[in-house]
Scaffold this motif. Structure first.
Motif, PDB file in Angstrom:
ATOM      1  N   UNK A   1       0.860  -1.188   0.000  1.00  0.00           N
ATOM      2  CA  UNK A   1       0.000   0.000   0.000  1.00  0.00           C
ATOM      3  C   UNK A   1       0.892   1.232   0.000  1.00  0.00           C
ATOM      4  N   UNK A   2       0.664   2.124  -0.967  1.00  0.00           N
ATOM      5  CA  UNK A   2       1.482   3.330  -1.082  1.00  0.00           C
ATOM      6  C   UNK A   2       0.703   4.427  -1.795  1.00  0.00           C
ATOM      7  N   UNK A   3       1.337   5.584  -2.005  1.00  0.00           N
ATOM      8  CA  UNK A   3       0.684   6.634  -2.782  1.00  0.00           C
ATOM      9  C   UNK A   3       1.404   6.805  -4.124  1.00  0.00           C
ATOM     10  N   UNK A   4       0.909   7.716  -4.936  1.00  0.00           N
ATOM     11  CA  UNK A   4       1.439   7.861  -6.300  1.00  0.00           C
ATOM     12  C   UNK A   4       2.928   8.231  -6.287  1.00  0.00           C
ATOM     13  N   UNK A   5       3.310   9.167  -5.418  1.00  0.00           N
ATOM     14  CA  UNK A   5       4.711   9.563  -5.351  1.00  0.00           C
ATOM     15  C   UNK A   5       5.610   8.420  -4.926  1.00  0.00           C
TER      16      UNK A   5
ATOM     17  N   UNK B   1     -13.453   5.530  -6.668  1.00  0.00           N
ATOM     18  CA  UNK B   1     -13.628   6.918  -6.224  1.00  0.00           C
ATOM     19  C   UNK B   1     -13.884   6.956  -4.719  1.00  0.00           C
ATOM     20  N   UNK B   2     -13.504   8.058  -4.056  1.00  0.00           N
ATOM     21  CA  UNK B   2     -13.750   8.171  -2.619  1.00  0.00           C
ATOM     22  C   UNK B   2     -15.210   8.467  -2.336  1.00  0.00           C
ATOM     23  N   UNK B   3     -15.666   8.260  -1.089  1.00  0.00           N
ATOM     24  CA  UNK B   3     -17.034   8.638  -0.739  1.00  0.00           C
ATOM     25  C   UNK B   3     -17.218  10.150  -0.860  1.00  0.00           C
ATOM     26  N   UNK B   4     -18.456  10.564  -1.148  1.00  0.00           N
ATOM     27  CA  UNK B   4     -18.754  12.005  -1.177  1.00  0.00           C
ATOM     28  C   UNK B   4     -18.546  12.588   0.211  1.00  0.00           C
ATOM     29  N   UNK B   5     -17.840  13.712   0.259  1.00  0.00           N
ATOM     30  CA  UNK B   5     -17.514  14.323   1.547  1.00  0.00           C
ATOM     31  C   UNK B   5     -17.581  15.827   1.384  1.00  0.00           C
ATOM     32  N   UNK B   6     -18.339  16.476   2.253  1.00  0.00           N
ATOM     33  CA  UNK B   6     -18.418  17.936   2.248  1.00  0.00           C
ATOM     34  C   UNK B   6     -17.046  18.494   2.623  1.00  0.00           C
TER      35      UNK B   6
ATOM     36  N   UNK C   1       4.618  -6.702 -10.223  1.00  0.00           N
ATOM     37  CA  UNK C   1       4.112  -8.076 -10.263  1.00  0.00           C
ATOM     38  C   UNK C   1       5.204  -9.041 -10.718  1.00  0.00           C
ATOM     39  N   UNK C   2       5.989  -8.626 -11.700  1.00  0.00           N
ATOM     40  CA  UNK C   2       7.096  -9.451 -12.176  1.00  0.00           C
ATOM     41  C   UNK C   2       8.178  -9.611 -11.108  1.00  0.00           C
ATOM     42  N   UNK C   3       8.249  -8.638 -10.171  1.00  0.00           N
ATOM     43  CA  UNK C   3       9.216  -8.729  -9.073  1.00  0.00           C
ATOM     44  C   UNK C   3       8.730  -9.619  -7.938  1.00  0.00           C
ATOM     45  N   UNK C   4       7.505 -10.126  -8.049  1.00  0.00           N
ATOM     46  CA  UNK C   4       6.990 -11.056  -7.048  1.00  0.00           C
ATOM     47  C   UNK C   4       5.843 -10.544  -6.217  1.00  0.00           C
ATOM     48  N   UNK C   5       5.465  -9.263  -6.365  1.00  0.00           N
ATOM     49  CA  UNK C   5       4.341  -8.707  -5.593  1.00  0.00           C
ATOM     50  C   UNK C   5       3.025  -9.316  -6.061  1.00  0.00           C
ATOM     51  N   UNK C   6       2.173  -9.688  -5.098  1.00  0.00           N
ATOM     52  CA  UNK C   6       0.902 -10.310  -5.472  1.00  0.00           C
ATOM     53  C   UNK C   6      -0.195  -9.280  -5.739  1.00  0.00           C
ATOM     54  N   UNK C   7      -0.304  -8.249  -4.863  1.00  0.00           N
ATOM     55  CA  UNK C   7      -1.366  -7.255  -5.044  1.00  0.00           C
ATOM     56  C   UNK C   7      -0.855  -5.868  -4.657  1.00  0.00           C
ATOM     57  N   UNK C   8      -1.505  -4.832  -5.203  1.00  0.00           N
ATOM     58  CA  UNK C   8      -1.047  -3.456  -5.010  1.00  0.00           C
ATOM     59  C   UNK C   8      -2.240  -2.526  -4.821  1.00  0.00           C
ATOM     60  N   UNK C   9      -2.120  -1.588  -3.876  1.00  0.00           N
ATOM     61  CA  UNK C   9      -3.099  -0.510  -3.701  1.00  0.00           C
ATOM     62  C   UNK C   9      -2.336   0.805  -3.684  1.00  0.00           C
ATOM     63  N   UNK C  10      -2.793   1.755  -4.485  1.00  0.00           N
ATOM     64  CA  UNK C  10      -2.191   3.084  -4.521  1.00  0.00           C
ATOM     65  C   UNK C  10      -3.238   4.125  -4.147  1.00  0.00           C
ATOM     66  N   UNK C  11      -3.038   4.834  -3.035  1.00  0.00           N
ATOM     67  CA  UNK C  11      -3.941   5.927  -2.692  1.00  0.00           C
ATOM     68  C   UNK C  11      -3.633   7.098  -3.620  1.00  0.00           C
ATOM     69  N   UNK C  12      -4.680   7.820  -3.999  1.00  0.00           N
ATOM     70  CA  UNK C  12      -4.524   8.865  -5.019  1.00  0.00           C
ATOM     71  C   UNK C  12      -5.229  10.147  -4.615  1.00  0.00           C
TER      72      UNK C  12
END
Length: 372
Positions: free
Chosen positions: A248-252, A304-309, A276-287
């Motif tokens: 789990x990481x962000x774009x940067x 997409x994120x939830x609607x938030x005021x 994935x080729x390096x062996x990682x199974x799954x990835x999440x990127x916060x944006x």
């Protein structure tokens, strides 16, 4: 060809497992009495069930009751929010908020507030801050046995300067004590991770420590979730990602890890393929305000994120840790549904954005209830 003894043994194991499920602390003698077996026969069945991974440890821990082990940094968070536009090189009026912090620590607290079994391994000083940080987690039900408590170093600190809108301008972190979570510490605390289904570690840990964690996950068949903490510390991860179930990481941070500019969809997909080729199974990127991206087979899907005021947003510190905790909590329940896990992660992040605290006190086990 099966022997006549095998069906009876199989039946006895099923009955024994049912008794253990009803009472994980039942004694071997009670099991023997209720099943009409010798104590040695019960011990043999228990050993076999443990080998098969159907029960775990002395207290016969069942897989659904396995703890999530969190490993990494702990510190005291100090957040200073400017009351007006900040002027560099000058004194600025601000409001201060102090709370427990540290990526792995924050994730552990989020998980505990969701009602999940959590074991936390970290390093703190034997100072007032360190003792208070451990006591606060223990009061929430987190098991802190095995934590390193140093007499010769202060507990880590993180000081964030926020603009009037709650956006981070700069942060200063003293995390030197985390360097003591080295391979020797891992070996000393290995029994505390033995019963875990998921191990969640932050990239404050050294390259050597992370290498050993990956090897341990492969040997034990555990799921290792790694969470980034900053772009410079992506170098701690290395190029071999075998043994990492989820990153789990962000774009940067993804850009820093892959060495790619990520301004297009094709570049994002190529970055996922590279990991994935390096062996990682799954990835999440916060944006950020765009939500998150997550791996779905060969694709890198969008959520997409939830609607938030915007007026309800207090500040951003801790939102990413809440997202990671939500993902880990959902995968602990259903390890195959990353999409649902990401949805829960975004929900927890939204709650944290609306709180002055690094971990929202609005979290509760009710958030894990399946939708009606």
């Amino acid at each position: 060809m099966s022997s006549p003894k095998e069906p009876r043994d199989l039946s006895s194991k099923h009955q024994l497992l049912s008794l253990v499920e009803a009472n994980p602390f039942i004694s071997q003698q009670d099991l023997a009495d209720q099943l009409g077996l010798s104590r040695s026969a019960v011990a043999g069945h228990l050993a076999q069930l443990t080998k098969e991974g159907r029960i775990l440890g002395r207290a016969y821990v069942l897989p659904q009751r396995q703890p999530i082990v969190c490993l990494g940094g702990t510190n005291l968070d100090r957040k200073l929010r400017g009351l007006g536009e900040l002027q560099m090189g000058s004194s600025n009026p601000a409001r201060q908020h102090e709370s427990p912090g540290g990526v792995a620590r924050n994730i552990a607290e989020n998980l505990a507030r969701l009602g999940l079994p959590v074991h936390f391994l970290t390093a703190v000083g034997r100072d007032a801050a360190g003792q208070a940080l451990l006591a606060q987690l223990q009061a929430l039900g987190v098991d802190c046995a095995g934590c390193l408590q140093a007499a010769d170093a202060p507990t880590g600190s993180y000081t964030a300067v926020l603009d009037p809108r709650g956006e981070l301008l700069i942060a200063l972190a003293d995390m030197a004590l985390t360097d003591r979570l080295d391979p020797m510490f891992l070996r000393q605390t290995a029994p505390h991770r033995a019963a875990a289904r998921w191990v969640v570690a932050d990239l404050n840990l050294s390259r050597q420590t992370l290498d050993e964690l990956r090897a341990e996950a492969r040997v034990r068949g555990q799921s290792l979730l790694l969470v980034a903490v900053s772009e410079p510390k992506m170098a701690h991860l290395g190029e071999d990602l075998r043994g990492v179930e989820l990153l789990v990481l962000n774009r940067g941070e993804l850009q820093a890890l892959t060495g790619r500019k990520l301004g297009s969809e094709s570049a994002l997909r190529a970055a996922w393929r590279q990991l994935r080729e390096a062996g990682l199974k799954r990835l999440v990127m916060s944006d950020g305000a765009r939500g998150l991206r997550f791996s779905e087979g060969d694709e890198f899907a969008t959520m997409a994120p939830p609607d938030l005021d915007p007026r309800s947003v207090r500040e951003v510190t801790g939102a990413g840790d809440a997202m990671t905790a939500g993902i880990a909590a959902a995968l602990h329940r259903d390890p195959d549904d990353l999409r649902a896990a990401c949805a829960l992660g975004l929900k927890l992040a939204a709650l944290t954005l609306q709180s002055d605290a690094t971990v929202s006190e609005a979290l509760s086990p009710a958030l894990l209830a399946p939708p009606v």
